[in-house]
Design an enzyme around this catalytic site. Sequence first.
Site, PDB file in Angstrom:
ATOM      1  N   GLU A 270      18.273 -18.681  -3.182  1.00 49.21           N
ATOM      2  CA  GLU A 270      17.931 -17.270  -3.391  1.00 49.21           C
ATOM      3  C   GLU A 270      17.577 -16.630  -2.058  1.00 49.21           C
ATOM      4  O   GLU A 270      16.845 -17.215  -1.260  1.00 49.21           O
ATOM      5  CB  GLU A 270      16.709 -17.099  -4.311  1.00 49.21           C
ATOM      6  CG  GLU A 270      16.926 -17.320  -5.781  1.00 49.21           C
ATOM      7  CD  GLU A 270      15.649 -17.004  -6.582  1.00 49.21           C
ATOM      8  OE1 GLU A 270      14.767 -16.293  -6.050  1.00 49.21           O
ATOM      9  OE2 GLU A 270      15.538 -17.496  -7.717  1.00 49.21           O
ATOM     10  N   GLU A 324      16.834  -5.875 -13.018  1.00 48.07           N
ATOM     11  CA  GLU A 324      16.405  -6.376 -14.326  1.00 48.07           C
ATOM     12  C   GLU A 324      15.109  -5.672 -14.736  1.00 48.07           C
ATOM     13  O   GLU A 324      14.056  -5.907 -14.146  1.00 48.07           O
ATOM     14  CB  GLU A 324      16.213  -7.892 -14.265  1.00 48.07           C
ATOM     15  CG  GLU A 324      17.491  -8.638 -13.873  1.00 48.07           C
ATOM     16  CD  GLU A 324      17.232 -10.089 -13.529  1.00 48.07           C
ATOM     17  OE1 GLU A 324      16.900 -10.862 -14.460  1.00 48.07           O
ATOM     18  OE2 GLU A 324      17.331 -10.448 -12.343  1.00 48.07           O
ATOM     19  N   LYS A 327      11.484  -7.567 -15.832  1.00 44.42           N
ATOM     20  CA  LYS A 327      10.770  -8.519 -14.987  1.00 44.42           C
ATOM     21  C   LYS A 327       9.356  -8.002 -14.727  1.00 44.42           C
ATOM     22  O   LYS A 327       9.157  -6.825 -14.404  1.00 44.42           O
ATOM     23  CB  LYS A 327      11.502  -8.716 -13.653  1.00 44.42           C
ATOM     24  CG  LYS A 327      12.846  -9.417 -13.785  1.00 44.42           C
ATOM     25  CD  LYS A 327      13.313  -9.986 -12.463  1.00 44.42           C
ATOM     26  CE  LYS A 327      12.508 -11.195 -12.065  1.00 44.42           C
ATOM     27  NZ  LYS A 327      13.025 -11.852 -10.854  1.00 44.42           N
ATOM     28  N   GLU A 333      10.176  -6.244  -7.945  1.00 45.78           N
ATOM     29  CA  GLU A 333      10.738  -7.315  -8.766  1.00 45.78           C
ATOM     30  C   GLU A 333      11.865  -6.812  -9.665  1.00 45.78           C
ATOM     31  O   GLU A 333      12.745  -7.585 -10.048  1.00 45.78           O
ATOM     32  CB  GLU A 333       9.646  -7.950  -9.623  1.00 45.78           C
ATOM     33  CG  GLU A 333       8.699  -8.857  -8.862  1.00 45.78           C
ATOM     34  CD  GLU A 333       9.410 -10.077  -8.288  1.00 45.78           C
ATOM     35  OE1 GLU A 333      10.208 -10.705  -9.015  1.00 45.78           O
ATOM     36  OE2 GLU A 333       9.181 -10.388  -7.106  1.00 45.78           O
TER      37      GLU A 333
END
Length: 404
Positions: A270, A324, A327, A333
């Site tokens: 990541e 997203e 999250k 985030e």
Amino acid sequence: MANLLPKIFMLHILLGFVLTLSGFDFLQRVESLGINYGQVGNNLPPPEKVLDLLRALKLTKARIYDTNPQVLTAFANSSIELIVTVENEMLATLMDPNQALQWVYTRIRPYFPATRITGIAVGNEVFTGDDTTLITYLVPAMVSIHAALVRLGLDQFIQVSTPNNLAVLQESFPPSAGCFRAELNGIMPQFLQFLATTKAPFWINAYPYFAYKDNPEKIPLDYVLFNPNSGMVDLNTKLHYDNMLYAQVDAVTFAMAKMGYGGLEVRVSETGWPSRGDPNEIGATLENAAIYNRNILRRQLANEGTPLRPKTRLEIYVFALFNEDMKPGPTSERNYGLFQPDGTMAYNVGLSALSTTTTTSSTSLPSISLTSDATRVKQRGYESFLYSIFLYLLALQVFMRRHW
């Protein structure tokens, strides 16, 4: 033995025939970066649409954070290499070899080789998580899962490792000072020995963004964004670093070397940069996110290695494909995605080697138009070639086991 030679010879003739039909187009293909396909959202497109997007962007490697059967089914007979994940809460159960065998038999075997599963991430950031009991479960669970792969004849196709937070390091600067946290000295050699025995990589989640956010006055922005800059020199090795990510990766290599495992490969599971953040999240901007990921892509297409291992291409998975919305945590985030859930670009990182046009629908992905029919044929030929190789190797393995 003599009776088997003609049969083996015919298998090799078949492989040669497949290679001839393929035209060896795979030799012309340029590797691209991987992408993390998270699904913590209530407005994301279905896996079939995601596959269309990945194909259009020429992305051939993805990682998911579970073993979602819808994703595994949708990605069948595609060119996408997929890493799947064992959730942290499953580690205690999968220490049991029988449970691990059942897990592989039901979660992996039904989809392989049609779905090109190449890796199993056992947990995520276990060594630095809040639940320290998971640390004792990790290596036994990895051993059990690998043993299950061996039993089912899948171990030569699927690697087993675990993504680690950069916080596993006690020191990371300069890279040659890299060393693991003292409290991990008991478990880390066991983990590294497993990787060495199974020839699996050390996966690291590395985010230069966090270092910059915490210390923007001392860390140059261009250094963390891969922009042109004077960089830094590790005085112990005389190696020059023009970006922080490569320095972090080499720090991991040095830490492993100090434990006797310097030969292991490090891959970035990541890395990314948020396009939005809270007021105290310095540097979380659309411009910085676009620059960081665009420069990552350029380096990947150049097949770059780190200063310590310049001839070994550093494999990188960018976080993430989509923003997203579910999250938890700070605003950043929910804003690491290259794309919005409706398929429109959050920003352009230069992945549009193929032309894309968006529709007026707010729930549909871009309609994709390939550059030419020749590109289409080449892509299909490559996918067909790889799939044929997988089937050949699998058939040969089964044949050899039955007759020896």
